[in-house]
Design a protein around this motif. Structure first.
Motif, PDB file in Angstrom:
ATOM      1  N   MET A 122      -8.417 -10.929   6.683  1.00 38.71           N
ATOM      2  CA  MET A 122      -8.563  -9.816   5.845  1.00 38.71           C
ATOM      3  C   MET A 122      -7.850 -10.032   4.490  1.00 38.71           C
ATOM      4  O   MET A 122      -6.871 -10.703   4.386  1.00 38.71           O
ATOM      5  CB  MET A 122      -7.524  -8.484   6.521  1.00 38.71           C
ATOM      6  CG  MET A 122      -7.885  -8.087   7.882  1.00 38.71           C
ATOM      7  SD  MET A 122      -6.948  -6.720   8.439  1.00 38.71           S
ATOM      8  CE  MET A 122      -7.696  -6.378  10.068  1.00 38.71           C
ATOM      9  N   ALA A 123      -8.479  -9.323   3.457  1.00 40.57           N
ATOM     10  CA  ALA A 123      -8.156  -9.537   2.042  1.00 40.57           C
ATOM     11  C   ALA A 123      -6.542  -9.256   1.963  1.00 40.57           C
ATOM     12  O   ALA A 123      -5.825  -9.750   1.000  1.00 40.57           O
ATOM     13  CB  ALA A 123      -8.912  -8.618   1.013  1.00 40.57           C
ATOM     14  N   GLN A 124      -6.309  -8.226   2.364  1.00 43.82           N
ATOM     15  CA  GLN A 124      -4.697  -7.721   2.038  1.00 43.82           C
ATOM     16  C   GLN A 124      -4.001  -8.383   2.703  1.00 43.82           C
ATOM     17  O   GLN A 124      -2.865  -8.690   2.509  1.00 43.82           O
ATOM     18  CB  GLN A 124      -4.624  -5.948   2.399  1.00 43.82           C
ATOM     19  CG  GLN A 124      -5.620  -5.318   1.816  1.00 43.82           C
ATOM     20  CD  GLN A 124      -5.308  -5.435   0.190  1.00 43.82           C
ATOM     21  OE1 GLN A 124      -4.244  -5.593  -0.298  1.00 43.82           O
ATOM     22  NE2 GLN A 124      -6.353  -5.505  -0.552  1.00 43.82           N
ATOM     23  N   THR A 125      -4.099  -8.985   4.144  1.00 41.11           N
ATOM     24  CA  THR A 125      -3.406  -9.946   4.692  1.00 41.11           C
ATOM     25  C   THR A 125      -3.266 -11.122   3.955  1.00 41.11           C
ATOM     26  O   THR A 125      -1.875 -11.747   3.776  1.00 41.11           O
ATOM     27  CB  THR A 125      -3.994 -10.660   6.211  1.00 41.11           C
ATOM     28  OG1 THR A 125      -4.288  -9.073   6.852  1.00 41.11           O
ATOM     29  CG2 THR A 125      -2.993 -11.349   7.079  1.00 41.11           C
ATOM     30  N   GLU A 126      -4.137 -11.727   3.273  1.00 36.98           N
ATOM     31  CA  GLU A 126      -4.066 -12.779   2.359  1.00 36.98           C
ATOM     32  C   GLU A 126      -3.246 -12.575   1.229  1.00 36.98           C
ATOM     33  O   GLU A 126      -2.451 -13.433   0.857  1.00 36.98           O
ATOM     34  CB  GLU A 126      -5.497 -13.398   1.985  1.00 36.98           C
ATOM     35  CG  GLU A 126      -6.363 -13.935   3.276  1.00 36.98           C
ATOM     36  CD  GLU A 126      -7.813 -14.080   2.754  1.00 36.98           C
ATOM     37  OE1 GLU A 126      -8.082 -13.889   1.628  1.00 36.98           O
ATOM     38  OE2 GLU A 126      -8.585 -14.440   3.576  1.00 36.98           O
ATOM     39  N   GLU A 150      -1.801  -5.602   8.603  1.00 36.05           N
ATOM     40  CA  GLU A 150      -2.242  -4.424   8.927  1.00 36.05           C
ATOM     41  C   GLU A 150      -1.455  -3.080   8.330  1.00 36.05           C
ATOM     42  O   GLU A 150      -1.968  -2.548   7.545  1.00 36.05           O
ATOM     43  CB  GLU A 150      -2.006  -4.059  10.451  1.00 36.05           C
ATOM     44  CG  GLU A 150      -2.762  -2.738  10.730  1.00 36.05           C
ATOM     45  CD  GLU A 150      -2.757  -2.619  12.283  1.00 36.05           C
ATOM     46  OE1 GLU A 150      -2.689  -1.437  12.877  1.00 36.05           O
ATOM     47  OE2 GLU A 150      -2.290  -3.504  13.221  1.00 36.05           O
ATOM     48  N   PHE A 151      -0.214  -3.279   8.031  1.00 43.06           N
ATOM     49  CA  PHE A 151       0.655  -2.472   7.388  1.00 43.06           C
ATOM     50  C   PHE A 151       0.130  -2.585   5.756  1.00 43.06           C
ATOM     51  O   PHE A 151       0.114  -1.246   5.420  1.00 43.06           O
ATOM     52  CB  PHE A 151       1.942  -2.644   7.591  1.00 43.06           C
ATOM     53  CG  PHE A 151       2.763  -1.704   6.853  1.00 43.06           C
ATOM     54  CD1 PHE A 151       3.366  -0.337   7.376  1.00 43.06           C
ATOM     55  CD2 PHE A 151       3.433  -1.962   5.530  1.00 43.06           C
ATOM     56  CE1 PHE A 151       4.046   0.482   6.326  1.00 43.06           C
ATOM     57  CE2 PHE A 151       4.120  -1.151   4.795  1.00 43.06           C
ATOM     58  CZ  PHE A 151       4.368  -0.036   5.498  1.00 43.06           C
ATOM     59  N   THR A 152       0.072  -3.625   5.466  1.00 39.86           N
ATOM     60  CA  THR A 152      -0.273  -3.859   3.961  1.00 39.86           C
ATOM     61  C   THR A 152      -1.490  -3.357   3.681  1.00 39.86           C
ATOM     62  O   THR A 152      -1.882  -2.380   2.616  1.00 39.86           O
ATOM     63  CB  THR A 152      -0.102  -5.307   3.356  1.00 39.86           C
ATOM     64  OG1 THR A 152       1.268  -5.853   3.828  1.00 39.86           O
ATOM     65  CG2 THR A 152      -0.351  -5.299   2.123  1.00 39.86           C
ATOM     66  N   GLU A 153      -2.398  -3.631   4.553  1.00 36.87           N
ATOM     67  CA  GLU A 153      -3.838  -2.958   3.975  1.00 36.87           C
ATOM     68  C   GLU A 153      -3.740  -1.400   4.345  1.00 36.87           C
ATOM     69  O   GLU A 153      -4.609  -0.792   3.466  1.00 36.87           O
ATOM     70  CB  GLU A 153      -4.942  -3.632   5.379  1.00 36.87           C
ATOM     71  CG  GLU A 153      -6.279  -2.940   5.063  1.00 36.87           C
ATOM     72  CD  GLU A 153      -7.209  -3.946   6.001  1.00 36.87           C
ATOM     73  OE1 GLU A 153      -8.228  -3.652   5.872  1.00 36.87           O
ATOM     74  OE2 GLU A 153      -6.776  -4.423   6.994  1.00 36.87           O
ATOM     75  N   ARG A 154      -3.306  -0.727   5.412  1.00 39.79           N
ATOM     76  CA  ARG A 154      -3.262   0.625   5.357  1.00 39.79           C
ATOM     77  C   ARG A 154      -2.389   1.471   4.116  1.00 39.79           C
ATOM     78  O   ARG A 154      -2.563   2.328   3.698  1.00 39.79           O
ATOM     79  CB  ARG A 154      -2.720   0.903   6.709  1.00 39.79           C
ATOM     80  CG  ARG A 154      -3.471   0.658   7.758  1.00 39.79           C
ATOM     81  CD  ARG A 154      -3.261   1.132   9.168  1.00 39.79           C
ATOM     82  NE  ARG A 154      -4.174   0.542  10.084  1.00 39.79           N
ATOM     83  CZ  ARG A 154      -4.223   1.195  11.295  1.00 39.79           C
ATOM     84  NH1 ARG A 154      -3.319   1.885  11.892  1.00 39.79           N
ATOM     85  NH2 ARG A 154      -5.053   0.491  12.373  1.00 39.79           N
ATOM     86  N   LEU A 155      -1.246   0.680   3.649  1.00 33.50           N
ATOM     87  CA  LEU A 155      -0.516   1.092   2.544  1.00 33.50           C
ATOM     88  C   LEU A 155      -1.535   1.074   1.308  1.00 33.50           C
ATOM     89  O   LEU A 155      -1.589   2.072   0.665  1.00 33.50           O
ATOM     90  CB  LEU A 155       0.564   0.342   2.209  1.00 33.50           C
ATOM     91  CG  LEU A 155       1.497   0.392   1.087  1.00 33.50           C
ATOM     92  CD1 LEU A 155       2.068   1.919   1.029  1.00 33.50           C
ATOM     93  CD2 LEU A 155       2.365  -0.489   0.835  1.00 33.50           C
ATOM     94  N   ASP A 156      -2.291   0.072   1.273  1.00 34.83           N
ATOM     95  CA  ASP A 156      -3.101  -0.108  -0.100  1.00 34.83           C
ATOM     96  C   ASP A 156      -4.269   0.900   0.223  1.00 34.83           C
ATOM     97  O   ASP A 156      -4.347   1.658  -0.873  1.00 34.83           O
ATOM     98  CB  ASP A 156      -3.918  -1.647   0.331  1.00 34.83           C
ATOM     99  CG  ASP A 156      -4.686  -1.906  -0.877  1.00 34.83           C
ATOM    100  OD1 ASP A 156      -4.449  -1.363  -1.951  1.00 34.83           O
ATOM    101  OD2 ASP A 156      -5.769  -2.651  -0.884  1.00 34.83           O
ATOM    102  N   ALA A 157      -5.019   1.397   1.366  1.00 38.33           N
ATOM    103  CA  ALA A 157      -5.713   2.382   1.347  1.00 38.33           C
ATOM    104  C   ALA A 157      -5.246   3.624   1.176  1.00 38.33           C
ATOM    105  O   ALA A 157      -5.933   4.514   0.466  1.00 38.33           O
ATOM    106  CB  ALA A 157      -6.563   2.114   2.875  1.00 38.33           C
ATOM    107  N   GLY A 158      -4.071   3.798   1.588  1.00 43.02           N
ATOM    108  CA  GLY A 158      -3.807   5.296   1.523  1.00 43.02           C
ATOM    109  C   GLY A 158      -3.372   5.437   0.061  1.00 43.02           C
ATOM    110  O   GLY A 158      -3.469   6.780  -0.617  1.00 43.02           O
ATOM    111  N   VAL A 159      -2.604   4.546  -0.665  1.00 42.78           N
ATOM    112  CA  VAL A 159      -2.330   4.551  -2.042  1.00 42.78           C
ATOM    113  C   VAL A 159      -3.697   4.930  -2.790  1.00 42.78           C
ATOM    114  O   VAL A 159      -3.776   5.689  -3.725  1.00 42.78           O
ATOM    115  CB  VAL A 159      -1.411   3.515  -2.546  1.00 42.78           C
ATOM    116  CG1 VAL A 159      -1.225   3.612  -4.038  1.00 42.78           C
ATOM    117  CG2 VAL A 159      -0.052   3.512  -1.837  1.00 42.78           C
ATOM    118  N   GLY A 160      -4.894   4.176  -2.343  1.00 44.72           N
ATOM    119  CA  GLY A 160      -5.918   4.261  -3.056  1.00 44.72           C
ATOM    120  C   GLY A 160      -6.569   5.616  -2.786  1.00 44.72           C
ATOM    121  O   GLY A 160      -7.237   6.165  -4.070  1.00 44.72           O
TER     122      GLY A 160
END
Length: 234
Positions: free
Chosen positions: A1-5, A213-223
Motif C-alpha cells: 500500500m502506498a501509505q504503508t510505504e 492500515e492506520f496511516t492509510e485510514r488517517l490519510d483518507a479521513g483527513v482528505g
C-alpha cells in the motif's frame, strides 16, 4: 500500500537547517499565480515556517536540534506532496482535494488555506513526529515540549489567517454557510489528534501492517475533511 510505504520511510539523520525548505517555498511563491489555491496555502505555511525560525533563533525552543528536525521533516511531507502532484503522480489522499480544486473560482482563499492546514496538521504532523523520533533516536514524549511550542505558534497564526482571509462582515454574515463551515474546523483539535496519532503510530512501529492500515485510514479521513472545507460557493 502506498501509505504503508510512506510510513516506512525513516530518516537516517537529523536535518541540519530549515533554509532549503524556506527557499523551496519562496520559489513556489514566484512560480504560481497568487490566486492558485496551493499558492494561498504556501504563503501561509511560509509565514509559519519563518515564525518558527525566529523562535528557534531567539532560543525559545530548549532543544534546538529537535525543533529544527521536527520542522524540516514536517515540511518535507508537504514538499513531497507538491512534487508528486507536479510529476503527475498521486499525492497522499489528504492533499488531493487541494490540488484538485486549486483553480476552482468558487472556492475562497480562506478555504484553500484551511484545507492545506488540515492536510498538513491532520495527517503529516503525526508522521513527522514519528520521522523525528527515528532520526533522533528518541520517543514522542521527548518531543512534547517542541510539539506544543510549534502548536502554540500555529494557533496564533491561524487567528491571523482567519482575520486576513475571511471576507468582511459586509460580505459574510453569521448565517452564511462559509462562516459555519470554517467555524466547524479547529486547528487546536487537529493538533491534539495529530499528537494522539503520533503516539499510536510509535506504539505500532513493530507492527508495520497495522501501522500502515492506520496511516492509510488517517490519510483518507483527513482528505474527506479537506474536501468538505473546499466546498465551492458558486
Amino acid at each position: 500500500m502506498a501509505q504503508t510505504e510512506q510510513f516506512a520511510v525513516r530518516p537516517q539523520c537529523a536535518p541540519a537547517a530549515v533554509d532549503p525548505v524556506v527557499e523551496r517555498m519562496l520559489a513556489f511563491g514566484t512560480a504560481w499565480p497568487a490566486s492558485d489555491g496551493v499558492a494561498v496555502f504556501n504563503r501561509v505555511y511560509l509565514a509559519v515556517t519563518e515564525e518558527i525560525v525566529r523562535h528557534v533563533d531567539a532560543g525559545r525552543f530548549p532543544d534546538r536540534r529537535a525543533a529544527v528536525t521536527l520542522d524540516v521533516l514536517f515540511a518535507r511531507r508537504y514538499l513531497t506532496a507538491v512534487d508528486a502532484a507536479t510529476e503527475g503522480l498521486r499525492p497522499p489522499a489528504c492533499w488531493r482535494p487541494l490540488f484538485q480544486y486549486r483553480r476552482h473560482p468558487g472556492v475562497r482563499p480562506l478555504q484553500f488555506a484551511l484545507a492545506g492546514i488540515n492536510a498538513h496538521i491532520g495527517h503529516d504532523l503525526a508522521l513527522a513526529v514519528v520521522d523525528t523520533c527515528h532520526a533522533l533516536g528518541c520517543e514522542p514524549a521527548d518531543l512534547e515540549g517542541e510539539f506544543d511550542r510549534v502548536g502554540d505558534i500555529l494557533v496564533l497564526l491561524e487567528e491571523r489567517i482567519r482575520e486576513d482571509l475571511m471576507p468582511g462582515p459586509d460580505l459574510l454574515e453569521i448565517a452564511d454557510p462559509l462562516t459555519h463551515l470554517v467555524g466547524a474546523w479547529s486547528l487546536e483539535r487537529a493538533r491534539d489528534g495529530a499528537w494522539s496519532a503520533a503516539r499510536l503510530l510509535w506504539g505500532l512501529r513493530e507492527l508495520p501492517d497495522l501501522a500502515g492500515e492506520f496511516t492509510e485510514r488517517l490519510d483518507a479521513g483527513v482528505g474527506l475533511v479537506g474536501r468538505c472545507l473546499l466546498t465551492p460557493w458558486r
